[in-house]
Scaffold this active site. Structure first.
Site, mmCIF file in Angstrom:
data_model
loop_
_atom_site.group_PDB
_atom_site.id
_atom_site.type_symbol
_atom_site.label_atom_id
_atom_site.label_comp_id
_atom_site.label_asym_id
_atom_site.label_seq_id
_atom_site.Cartn_x
_atom_site.Cartn_y
_atom_site.Cartn_z
ATOM 1 N N GLN A 124 0.838 -1.194 0.000
ATOM 2 C CA GLN A 124 0.000 0.000 0.000
ATOM 3 C C GLN A 124 0.880 1.254 0.000
ATOM 4 O O GLN A 124 1.667 1.441 0.922
ATOM 5 C CB GLN A 124 -0.858 -0.020 1.256
ATOM 6 N N GLY A 125 0.734 2.068 -1.001
ATOM 7 C CA GLY A 125 1.547 3.289 -1.113
ATOM 8 C C GLY A 125 0.728 4.530 -0.834
ATOM 9 O O GLY A 125 0.433 5.314 -1.741
ATOM 10 N N SER A 127 1.243 6.544 2.524
ATOM 11 C CA SER A 127 1.995 7.528 3.308
ATOM 12 C C SER A 127 3.193 8.090 2.552
ATOM 13 O O SER A 127 3.868 7.377 1.806
ATOM 14 C CB SER A 127 2.509 6.889 4.590
ATOM 15 N N GLU A 254 -9.897 -1.338 5.209
ATOM 16 C CA GLU A 254 -8.746 -1.463 6.101
ATOM 17 C C GLU A 254 -9.162 -1.261 7.561
ATOM 18 O O GLU A 254 -8.688 -1.943 8.461
ATOM 19 C CB GLU A 254 -7.702 -0.425 5.705
ATOM 20 N N ASN A 373 -5.660 6.484 15.717
ATOM 21 C CA ASN A 373 -6.945 6.506 16.419
ATOM 22 C C ASN A 373 -7.406 7.931 16.727
ATOM 23 O O ASN A 373 -8.606 8.170 16.872
ATOM 24 C CB ASN A 373 -6.866 5.645 17.679
ATOM 25 N N GLU A 374 -6.464 8.876 16.800
ATOM 26 C CA GLU A 374 -6.891 10.272 16.974
ATOM 27 C C GLU A 374 -7.706 10.693 15.737
ATOM 28 O O GLU A 374 -8.764 11.319 15.849
ATOM 29 C CB GLU A 374 -5.677 11.210 17.132
HETATM 30 C C1 LIG Z 1 3.059 -1.024 11.511
HETATM 31 C C2 LIG Z 1 2.736 0.055 10.504
HETATM 32 C C3 LIG Z 1 2.465 -0.294 9.194
HETATM 33 C C4 LIG Z 1 2.192 0.692 8.244
HETATM 34 N N1 LIG Z 1 2.000 0.297 6.939
HETATM 35 C C5 LIG Z 1 1.761 1.238 5.998
HETATM 36 C C6 LIG Z 1 1.603 0.853 4.624
HETATM 37 O O1 LIG Z 1 1.668 -0.333 4.268
HETATM 38 N N2 LIG Z 1 1.387 1.824 3.707
HETATM 39 C C7 LIG Z 1 1.311 3.136 4.046
HETATM 40 O O2 LIG Z 1 1.078 3.952 3.159
HETATM 41 N N3 LIG Z 1 1.472 3.554 5.338
HETATM 42 C C8 LIG Z 1 1.700 2.631 6.315
HETATM 43 N N4 LIG Z 1 1.882 3.012 7.630
HETATM 44 C C9 LIG Z 1 1.900 4.441 7.958
HETATM 45 C C10 LIG Z 1 0.667 4.895 8.720
HETATM 46 O O3 LIG Z 1 -0.459 4.878 7.898
HETATM 47 C C11 LIG Z 1 0.976 6.302 9.274
HETATM 48 O O4 LIG Z 1 1.995 6.149 10.249
HETATM 49 C C12 LIG Z 1 -0.248 6.959 9.905
HETATM 50 O O5 LIG Z 1 -1.204 7.274 8.930
HETATM 51 C C13 LIG Z 1 0.158 8.254 10.667
HETATM 52 O O6 LIG Z 1 0.878 9.106 9.849
HETATM 53 P P1 LIG Z 1 2.285 9.705 10.328
HETATM 54 O O7 LIG Z 1 3.134 8.579 10.807
HETATM 55 O O8 LIG Z 1 2.794 10.573 9.237
HETATM 56 O O9 LIG Z 1 1.965 10.582 11.630
HETATM 57 P P2 LIG Z 1 1.399 12.073 11.672
HETATM 58 O O10 LIG Z 1 0.316 12.237 10.660
HETATM 59 O O11 LIG Z 1 2.565 13.002 11.572
HETATM 60 O O12 LIG Z 1 0.749 12.135 13.106
HETATM 61 C C14 LIG Z 1 1.553 12.288 14.296
HETATM 62 C C15 LIG Z 1 0.590 12.348 15.486
HETATM 63 O O13 LIG Z 1 -0.268 13.503 15.383
HETATM 64 C C16 LIG Z 1 -1.643 13.116 15.446
HETATM 65 N N5 LIG Z 1 -2.454 13.932 14.542
HETATM 66 C C17 LIG Z 1 -2.135 14.278 13.272
HETATM 67 N N6 LIG Z 1 -3.136 15.031 12.735
HETATM 68 C C18 LIG Z 1 -4.110 15.131 13.705
HETATM 69 C C19 LIG Z 1 -5.396 15.758 13.763
HETATM 70 N N7 LIG Z 1 -5.901 16.423 12.717
HETATM 71 N N8 LIG Z 1 -6.106 15.635 14.908
HETATM 72 C C20 LIG Z 1 -5.623 14.939 15.990
HETATM 73 N N9 LIG Z 1 -4.390 14.331 15.987
HETATM 74 C C21 LIG Z 1 -3.666 14.426 14.856
HETATM 75 C C22 LIG Z 1 -1.656 11.660 14.968
HETATM 76 O O14 LIG Z 1 -2.785 10.976 15.456
HETATM 77 C C23 LIG Z 1 -0.345 11.123 15.561
HETATM 78 O O15 LIG Z 1 -0.541 10.753 16.900
HETATM 79 C C24 LIG Z 1 2.162 2.060 8.603
HETATM 80 C C25 LIG Z 1 2.415 2.414 9.942
HETATM 81 C C26 LIG Z 1 2.709 1.440 10.882
HETATM 82 C C27 LIG Z 1 2.975 1.861 12.309
#
Ligand SMILES: Cc1cc2nc3c(=O)[nH]c(=O)nc-3n(C[C@H](O)[C@H](O)[C@H](O)COP(=O)(O)OP(=O)(O)OC[C@H]3O[C@@H](n4cnc5c(N)ncnc54)[C@H](O)[C@@H]3O)c2cc1C
Length: 390
Positions: A124-125, A127, A254, A373-374
């Site tokens: 899945q692409g 992020s 998902e 979850n946020e």
């Molecule tokens: C085990 C694992 C597998 C994964 N596999 C994939 C994959 O296969 N493909 C893929 O594309 N991605 C994948 N991911 C990435 C995942 O989808 C992202 O980590 C997730 O969407 C959060 O994005 P971020 O890490 O950029 O955090 P950020 O978006 O930077 O968030 C950081 C923190 O701020 C909080 N936050 C951000 N915006 C808000 C808001 N508006 N209101 C309240 N809180 C907020 C978030 O909840 C989090 O706690 C994976 C992640 C993990 C841990």
């Protein structure tokens, strides 16, 4: 609702159980390592040969035309038999429902059989380095090349689970730089061995190396002409600039039922009860730890019952939509509590006990992946409960 299974459903359960008991492998390494991935691949191919890899799909695509109820039964038996998590899950549980909904006939005929046979392995692409929670903020782009008849993709994707070992990627790319954030995005299907693609694996905190960064430098995806030769070089799912709606169908799968069916948690809760019986037997478990076990078991049962309501909705044509965020919050937090209860039972020995500690480490990522979850709570507040945006 009738909570009893019919005779034919019980017969289906007996078939699954018999085959799984005779065939489930033991001792596989984690599917998020190169060696483990190869071992899991053999298992997935065996599942396919016996037509158990996609039971709810049509027979033409190697399924069994099973109902959603039978699929739930299969999942229960699969995890009760301690069969391994599916390395094909991003394709089968996330992309495939979207191809069934948005793909044309030629795309369905091309991609689905290859997916069920574990020939094409999808990651899945979504992020990007600056677009995780804010998915609409992606900057990877696809530029039209009319002369060559297709699109040229550039940018960077990150956190792609098992991307280092997969063969294909599905993801969103910006096709209209001027459009509003959620508009002007298109859903692309791209082979990872295309020219201009660089896949760089990197390690996770738990030591597995299954994550990858994917760099696209002018990767060419041709226009769909309905032929397999062209589709092998990638394509577009749904319409150009309308990828957001297509992506939301994938994320609902998902967060909701298909990726995290209750069988997995019920099987884990049952193993937890076994562990409690062992540790209570020699007087080492505190009453607080035993209460946590009871709560975890009740949670897993509650999730299973809630799921029956979800399946009823789906069977009667009602889509869960944003309500799938309820499931996501529930299963991810339940999984953490369940594994923490096991670690409490094990006490000092927890660190020595591989499966529960590894399970706990992975459970901790549940509240992050598939949308944190946020973010799920924001979605529930705004789109399900109709509360005002902050
Ligand atoms: C085990 C694992 C597998 C994964 N596999 C994939 C994959 O296969 N493909 C893929 O594309 N991605 C994948 N991911 C990435 C995942 O989808 C992202 O980590 C997730 O969407 C959060 O994005 P971020 O890490 O950029 O955090 P950020 O978006 O930077 O968030 C950081 C923190 O701020 C909080 N936050 C951000 N915006 C808000 C808001 N508006 N209101 C309240 N809180 C907020 C978030 O909840 C989090 O706690 C994976 C992640 C993990 C841990």
């Amino acid at each position: 609702m009738d909570l009893n299974w019919s005779d034919s459903e019980e017969a289906f359960r007996a078939d699954c159980r018999e085959w799984l008991t005779a065939n489930v492998p033991t001792g596989l390494e984690s599917g998020d390592t190169a060696t483990g991935f190869a071992q899991h691949l053999e298992w997935e191919k065996l599942l396919h040969e016996a037509r158990w890899s996609v039971v709810s799909w049509p027979e033409a695509y190697a399924g069994r035309d099973a109902t959603l109820w039978e699929w739930l039964i299969f999942e229960e038996e699969y995890y009760a038999a301690q069969a391994p998590q599916r390395i094909t899950q991003n394709g089968i549980f996330l992309l495939a429902p979207t191809i069934f909904e948005f793909g044309n006939q030629a795309q369905q005929d091309h991609y689905l059989p290859r997916m069920s046979a574990a020939e094409d392995l999808w990651c899945q692409g979504w992020s990007e380095p600056n677009a995780g929670s804010d998915l609409a903020g992606i900057s990877s782009r696809a530029v039209r090349d009319d002369e060559a008849g297709g699109w040229r993709l550039s940018g960077q994707k990150t956190w792609t689970t098992r991307g280092a070992f997969c063969t294909h990627l599905f993801g969103l790319f910006r096709t209209d730089a001027e459009a509003e954030r959620h508009r002007g995005l298109t859903y692309f299907l791209v082979p990872l061995d295309a020219e201009g693609m660089t896949v760089r694996g990197f390690g996770r905190l738990d030591g597995d190396e299954g994550f990858a960064e994917v760099f696209l430098d002018d990767v060419f995806v041709p226009d769909d002409d309905g032929t397999a030769a062209t589709m092998q070089r990638g394509g577009i799912l749904g319409e150009v600039d309308k990828g957001w709606g297509v992506a939301m169908a994938t994320t609902n799968s998902e967060r909701g039922l298909t990726l995290r069916s209750p069988g997995r948690f019920r099987a884990a809760a049952s193993r937890l009860v076994d562990l409690a019986v062992q540790t209570a037997g020699d007087g080492r478990a505190s009453s607080a730890a035993l209460d946590a076990v009871t709560d975890a078991w009740i949670d897993a049962e509650a999730y299973a019952l809630y799921t029956l309501g979800d399946v009823t909705d789906l069977v009667e044509g009602r889509s869960p939509g944003a309500k799938s965020s309820y499931n996501k919050v529930f299963w991810s937090e339940m999984d953490v509590r369940l594994h923490r209860a096991a670690l409490d039972l094990l006490g000092d020995r927890a660190e020595l006990d591989g499966p529960w500690m590894r399970g706990y480490e992975f459970a901790l990522s549940g509240p992050i992946y598939a949308g944190t979850n946020e973010i799920q709570r924001n979605i529930i507040a705004e789109r399900v409960l109709g509360l005002p945006r902050k």
